[in-house]
Write a protein that holds these residues in place. Structure first.
Motif, PDB file in Angstrom:
ATOM      1  N   ALA A   1      10.529  44.221  58.674  1.00  0.00           N
ATOM      2  CA  ALA A   1      11.893  43.708  58.837  1.00  0.00           C
ATOM      3  C   ALA A   1      11.912  42.212  59.122  1.00  0.00           C
ATOM      4  CB  ALA A   1      12.599  44.465  59.958  1.00  0.00           C
ATOM      5  N   ARG A   2      10.806  41.676  59.616  1.00  0.00           N
ATOM      6  CA  ARG A   2      10.746  40.257  59.958  1.00  0.00           C
ATOM      7  C   ARG A   2      10.300  39.385  58.798  1.00  0.00           C
ATOM      8  NH1 ARG A   2       8.243  40.029  66.079  1.00  0.00           N
ATOM      9  NH2 ARG A   2       9.983  41.082  67.086  1.00  0.00           N
ATOM     10  N   LYS A   3       9.965  40.006  57.671  1.00  0.00           N
ATOM     11  CA  LYS A   3       9.469  39.237  56.525  1.00  0.00           C
ATOM     12  C   LYS A   3      10.463  39.323  55.380  1.00  0.00           C
ATOM     13  CE  LYS A   3       4.537  40.029  57.524  1.00  0.00           C
ATOM     14  NZ  LYS A   3       4.101  38.628  57.632  1.00  0.00           N
ATOM     15  N   SER A   4      10.604  38.234  54.635  1.00  0.00           N
ATOM     16  CA  SER A   4      11.407  38.263  53.425  1.00  0.00           C
ATOM     17  C   SER A   4      10.512  38.655  52.260  1.00  0.00           C
ATOM     18  CB  SER A   4      12.020  36.884  53.151  1.00  0.00           C
ATOM     19  OG  SER A   4      11.012  35.945  52.816  1.00  0.00           O
ATOM     20  N   GLU A   5      11.112  39.239  51.224  1.00  0.00           N
ATOM     21  CA  GLU A   5      10.338  39.652  50.056  1.00  0.00           C
ATOM     22  C   GLU A   5       9.568  38.476  49.456  1.00  0.00           C
ATOM     23  OE1 GLU A   5       9.912  42.675  48.228  1.00  0.00           O
ATOM     24  OE2 GLU A   5      10.525  43.479  50.172  1.00  0.00           O
ATOM     25  N   ALA A   6      10.185  37.299  49.476  1.00  0.00           N
ATOM     26  CA  ALA A   6       9.587  36.135  48.834  1.00  0.00           C
ATOM     27  C   ALA A   6       8.289  35.682  49.494  1.00  0.00           C
ATOM     28  CB  ALA A   6      10.588  34.978  48.821  1.00  0.00           C
ATOM     29  N   GLU A   7       8.131  35.965  50.781  1.00  0.00           N
ATOM     30  CA  GLU A   7       6.942  35.475  51.486  1.00  0.00           C
ATOM     31  C   GLU A   7       5.815  36.500  51.547  1.00  0.00           C
ATOM     32  OE1 GLU A   7       7.347  34.842  55.768  1.00  0.00           O
ATOM     33  OE2 GLU A   7       9.112  36.143  55.752  1.00  0.00           O
ATOM     34  N   ILE A   8       6.022  37.696  51.016  1.00  0.00           N
ATOM     35  CA  ILE A   8       4.980  38.715  51.046  1.00  0.00           C
ATOM     36  C   ILE A   8       4.154  38.646  49.769  1.00  0.00           C
ATOM     37  CG2 ILE A   8       4.477  41.177  51.184  1.00  0.00           C
ATOM     38  CD1 ILE A   8       7.129  41.544  52.648  1.00  0.00           C
ATOM     39  N   LYS A   9       2.880  38.431  49.900  1.00  0.00           N
ATOM     40  CA  LYS A   9       1.970  38.365  48.758  1.00  0.00           C
ATOM     41  C   LYS A   9       1.311  39.731  48.585  1.00  0.00           C
ATOM     42  CE  LYS A   9      -2.180  35.841  47.180  1.00  0.00           C
ATOM     43  NZ  LYS A   9      -1.785  35.708  45.774  1.00  0.00           N
ATOM     44  N   ALA A  10       1.630  40.407  47.469  1.00  0.00           N
ATOM     45  CA  ALA A  10       1.137  41.768  47.271  1.00  0.00           C
ATOM     46  C   ALA A  10      -0.315  41.789  46.816  1.00  0.00           C
ATOM     47  CB  ALA A  10       2.012  42.490  46.246  1.00  0.00           C
ATOM     48  N   ASN A  11      -0.745  40.758  46.078  1.00  0.00           N
ATOM     49  CA  ASN A  11      -2.113  40.728  45.569  1.00  0.00           C
ATOM     50  C   ASN A  11      -2.956  39.759  46.396  1.00  0.00           C
ATOM     51  OD1 ASN A  11      -2.211  37.892  44.256  1.00  0.00           O
ATOM     52  ND2 ASN A  11      -0.319  38.791  43.471  1.00  0.00           N
ATOM     53  N   ARG A  12      -4.243  39.746  46.137  1.00  0.00           N
ATOM     54  CA  ARG A  12      -5.144  38.827  46.827  1.00  0.00           C
ATOM     55  C   ARG A  12      -5.706  37.775  45.863  1.00  0.00           C
ATOM     56  NH1 ARG A  12      -5.803  40.512  51.831  1.00  0.00           N
ATOM     57  NH2 ARG A  12      -7.596  39.160  52.220  1.00  0.00           N
ATOM     58  N   THR A  13      -5.049  37.613  44.720  1.00  0.00           N
ATOM     59  CA  THR A  13      -5.501  36.654  43.712  1.00  0.00           C
ATOM     60  C   THR A  13      -5.406  35.228  44.244  1.00  0.00           C
ATOM     61  OG1 THR A  13      -4.714  38.139  41.971  1.00  0.00           O
ATOM     62  CG2 THR A  13      -5.207  35.865  41.331  1.00  0.00           C
ATOM     63  N   GLN A  14      -6.491  34.484  44.073  1.00  0.00           N
ATOM     64  CA  GLN A  14      -6.551  33.102  44.562  1.00  0.00           C
ATOM     65  C   GLN A  14      -6.394  32.066  43.453  1.00  0.00           C
ATOM     66  OE1 GLN A  14     -10.417  34.245  46.143  1.00  0.00           O
ATOM     67  NE2 GLN A  14      -9.826  33.442  48.141  1.00  0.00           N
ATOM     68  N   VAL A  15      -6.812  32.442  42.228  1.00  0.00           N
ATOM     69  CA  VAL A  15      -6.802  31.482  41.115  1.00  0.00           C
ATOM     70  C   VAL A  15      -6.282  32.164  39.859  1.00  0.00           C
ATOM     71  CG1 VAL A  15      -8.224  29.994  39.645  1.00  0.00           C
ATOM     72  CG2 VAL A  15      -8.767  30.214  42.084  1.00  0.00           C
ATOM     73  N   TYR A  16      -5.421  31.454  39.128  1.00  0.00           N
ATOM     74  CA  TYR A  16      -4.931  31.935  37.830  1.00  0.00           C
ATOM     75  C   TYR A  16      -5.417  30.963  36.758  1.00  0.00           C
ATOM     76  CZ  TYR A  16      -1.810  34.575  34.766  1.00  0.00           C
ATOM     77  OH  TYR A  16      -1.302  35.399  33.789  1.00  0.00           O
ATOM     78  N   VAL A  17      -6.032  31.490  35.702  1.00  0.00           N
ATOM     79  CA  VAL A  17      -6.578  30.655  34.631  1.00  0.00           C
ATOM     80  C   VAL A  17      -5.516  30.498  33.552  1.00  0.00           C
ATOM     81  CG1 VAL A  17      -8.468  30.307  33.008  1.00  0.00           C
ATOM     82  CG2 VAL A  17      -8.879  31.548  35.151  1.00  0.00           C
ATOM     83  N   ILE A  18      -5.109  29.268  33.295  1.00  0.00           N
ATOM     84  CA  ILE A  18      -3.998  28.965  32.390  1.00  0.00           C
ATOM     85  C   ILE A  18      -4.509  28.143  31.205  1.00  0.00           C
ATOM     86  CG2 ILE A  18      -1.817  27.702  32.169  1.00  0.00           C
ATOM     87  CD1 ILE A  18      -1.299  28.294  35.122  1.00  0.00           C
ATOM     88  N   SER A  19      -4.079  28.516  30.001  1.00  0.00           N
ATOM     89  CA  SER A  19      -4.353  27.687  28.820  1.00  0.00           C
ATOM     90  C   SER A  19      -3.045  27.106  28.305  1.00  0.00           C
ATOM     91  CB  SER A  19      -5.044  28.501  27.729  1.00  0.00           C
ATOM     92  OG  SER A  19      -4.215  29.559  27.295  1.00  0.00           O
ATOM     93  N   LEU A  20      -3.113  25.874  27.780  1.00  0.00           N
ATOM     94  CA  LEU A  20      -1.887  25.163  27.391  1.00  0.00           C
ATOM     95  C   LEU A  20      -1.725  25.019  25.883  1.00  0.00           C
ATOM     96  CD1 LEU A  20      -1.919  22.305  30.076  1.00  0.00           C
ATOM     97  CD2 LEU A  20      -0.804  24.532  30.165  1.00  0.00           C
ATOM     98  N   GLY A  21      -2.560  25.690  25.095  1.00  0.00           N
ATOM     99  CA  GLY A  21      -2.474  25.550  23.640  1.00  0.00           C
ATOM    100  C   GLY A  21      -1.185  26.108  23.079  1.00  0.00           C
TER     101      GLY A  21
END
Length: 558
Positions: free
Chosen positions: A441-461
């Protein structure tokens, strides 16, 4: 509410009435009348539903012709979303870390026990045990708590001392209120110390553990109410309670945290047949509460009570306890409260219960409790708890005490000569569902991180040739090998903005950004996705060979 839902509710409520009468060993005529009413309601429900459905009774297979399959969890249970599970997992980590800090080891026991193991251990609450259908000649029941299975485990394995913790589900056939944390299937987190030790040393540590856990979970202001079963039993004896009514009267007293004295007194006298004068004498004692030193002084000044050997033993124990509690720095969290009874039959010494403090709320028991120590209340009549579930209100969030004879009840069965070997025990149990209700009840949905992923690999092509799928896969594999939690888009040609949006929605703090030109030069970009650092707006370019070291430094990974 539909007619069928109303009938189901009536069947459940009448079922509770019948179970209560059975537990109280009511007169046959009275019981037969209420059973007949229950059967009539079930018949009406069967006719109304058209498929023979009964509440908590035999069910016909659903999904047949003309019957739409209802997709829902069973009553008193709950599905948890990924974000909710993230909160729960963090709660478990916090609790476990405190248990392990105190040197506890963990065990596991079956989710169901032989019925005879559980029977007779829970007082009036025995009616809430879930019995299972006989399979293979063994009558079993779902475990009601983790304490009785632990005592059975200690006796069965001949253990003389152990400090253990156990996080697992238990089951109670109770009237549920999901957001208040009262459910039929729920987790308990138990910490127990078994063995022969000098008086009150393990007991004080258990309360210290409770204070540590609740403080680290930041549940808000709380108080740990304490009492001693020997003092309470002495109060009943000097007040004139017949021996065969002590446990029933104790159970009534335990309701003072959620009902006024007048209602508790009525239960004692009208429902449980206690003499009114005896009830009034009890009332004088159970309204005593305050600091340890203050209450001990008041008890010691009562000659009638202190003439009891039980009271003397209890007062001596509590004097030691408060001495040790001062050393542990937990006195400010404690209230010595004579109204605390803990209805379970197996308690023999100190008992305690942690409750939230609700400021500026007057309780119906203000005659018995100071306003500052009033716990959050639930609807006494159960009127449907769902009506006000938008307000997260919980009662006890942790409880426990000393149970010196429970292991001995089982150990006698392990010896052919019936020799009884007691292993004294003391413990504390945390109600995870109620704690979860508070923390969530003290947390907003936006601040809860469901996963433990630290890095996302992005390509820009912009083309399939520039999508660099295989390079994204290679980098992800390298990150995993280095112990870094990583993800990438499962598309040959992902949209550029969609990848950035994933970082935002999944709260992924870092990105490795690659392009065809950068890779040809042996370079990648590392971008902070959580903080918009102006000087790193487009990311920081690093050599491909330095990527892992750079990320570990930023993630503070050794």
């Amino acid at each position: 509410m539909s007619d069928i839902e109303q009938l189901k509710q009536q069947v459940e409520e009448q079922g509770v009435v019948v179970r209560d009468l059975k537990a109280a060993k009511a007169e046959k005529a009275q019981l037969d009348e209420q059973v007949a009413l229950l059967l009539a309601l079930k018949k009406k429900l069967q006719i109304a539903s058209g498929n023979g459905d009964e509440v908590d009774g035999p069910k016909k297979k659903s999904g047949g012709a003309g019957k739409a399959l209802v997709l829902k969890e069973p009553k008193g249970t709950k599905d948890y979303t990924p974000k909710e599970m993230a909160v729960r997992t963090e709660i478990f980590r916090t609790i476990t870390s405190v248990f392990e800090k105190h040197g506890a080891v963990t065990i596991d026991t079956p989710v169901f026990e032989l019925k005879e193991i559980l029977v007779g251990k829970y007082g009036e609450d025995s009616k809430l045990i879930y019995d299972l259908k006989d399979q293979g000649g063994e009558e079993c029941s779902l475990r009601y708590d983790l304490t009785v299975p632990f005592a059975r485990y200690v006796a069965q394995n001949g253990i003389s001392n152990i400090k253990r913790y156990h996080l697992a589900k238990v089951y109670r056939r109770d009237q549920p209120a999901i957001t208040k944390g009262r459910m039929r299937e729920f987790y308990q987190c138990d910490y127990d110390i078994a063995g022969v030790y000098d008086a009150m040393i393990p007991d004080a540590e258990c309360v210290r553990v409770a204070v540590n856990v609740l403080s680290e979970l930041d549940v808000g202001k709380f108080v740990v109410k304490l009492n001693h079963r020997k003092i309470l039993d002495a109060i009943f004896e000097v007040s004139g309670v017949p021996a065969d009514k002590i446990r029933a009267i104790s159970s009534a007293v335990d309701k003072l945290d959620k009902a006024p004295w007048a209602e508790v007194r009525r239960e004692m006298t009208q429902e449980k047949g206690l003499d009114a004068a005896v009830a009034d004498r009890i009332g004088e004692y159970v309204q005593i509460s305050g600091s340890g030193e203050e209450v001990l002084a008041r008890l010691q000044a009562l000659p009638e009570l202190m003439a009891s050997a039980k009271a003397q033993e209890g007062v001596k124990d509590m004097g030691l306890f408060f001495r040790y509690a001062k050393i542990y720095g937990i006195l400010d969290y404690i209230s010595f409260d004579m109204s605390l009874a803990r209805g379970l039959d197996y308690y023999t010494g100190i008992i305690y219960e942690a409750v939230l403090v609700e400021e500026n709320v007057r309780s119906p028991t203000t005659e018995a409790q100071p306003p500052a120590l009033v716990a959050k209340k639930s609807d006494k009549k159960g009127k449907k708890d769902e009506e006000d579930e938008s307000q997260v209100r919980v009662g006890s969030i942790a409880a426990g005490g000393r149970y010196d004879e429970l292991v001995g009840m089982f150990s006698s069965a392990m010896h052919t000569k019936g020799k009884k070997t007691d292993v004294p025990c003391v413990g504390i149990s945390f109600g995870v569902e109620r704690i979860f209700s508070i923390v969530k009840a003290r947390k907003s949905e936006a601040e809860i991180k469901a996963n433990r992923t630290q890095v996302y690999v992005i390509s820009l092509g912009d083309t399939v040739e520039d999508s660099l799928l295989e390079d994204r896969m290679r980098i992800a594999a390298e990150l995993w090998d280095a112990g870094i939690a990583a993800e990438f888009a499962y598309k040959i040609k992902p949209r550029k903005q969609a990848q950035f949006d994933t970082c935002d929605s999944a709260i992924i703090p870092w990105a490795v950004i690659i392009g065809k030109d950068e890779l040809s030069q042996g370079m990648v970009k590392i971008k902070n996705m959580a903080q918009k650092v102006e000087e790193e707006k487009g990311g920081v370019t690093v050599s491909r060979s330095d990527m892992i070291a750079e990320l570990k430094q930023r993630l503070q990974i050794n």
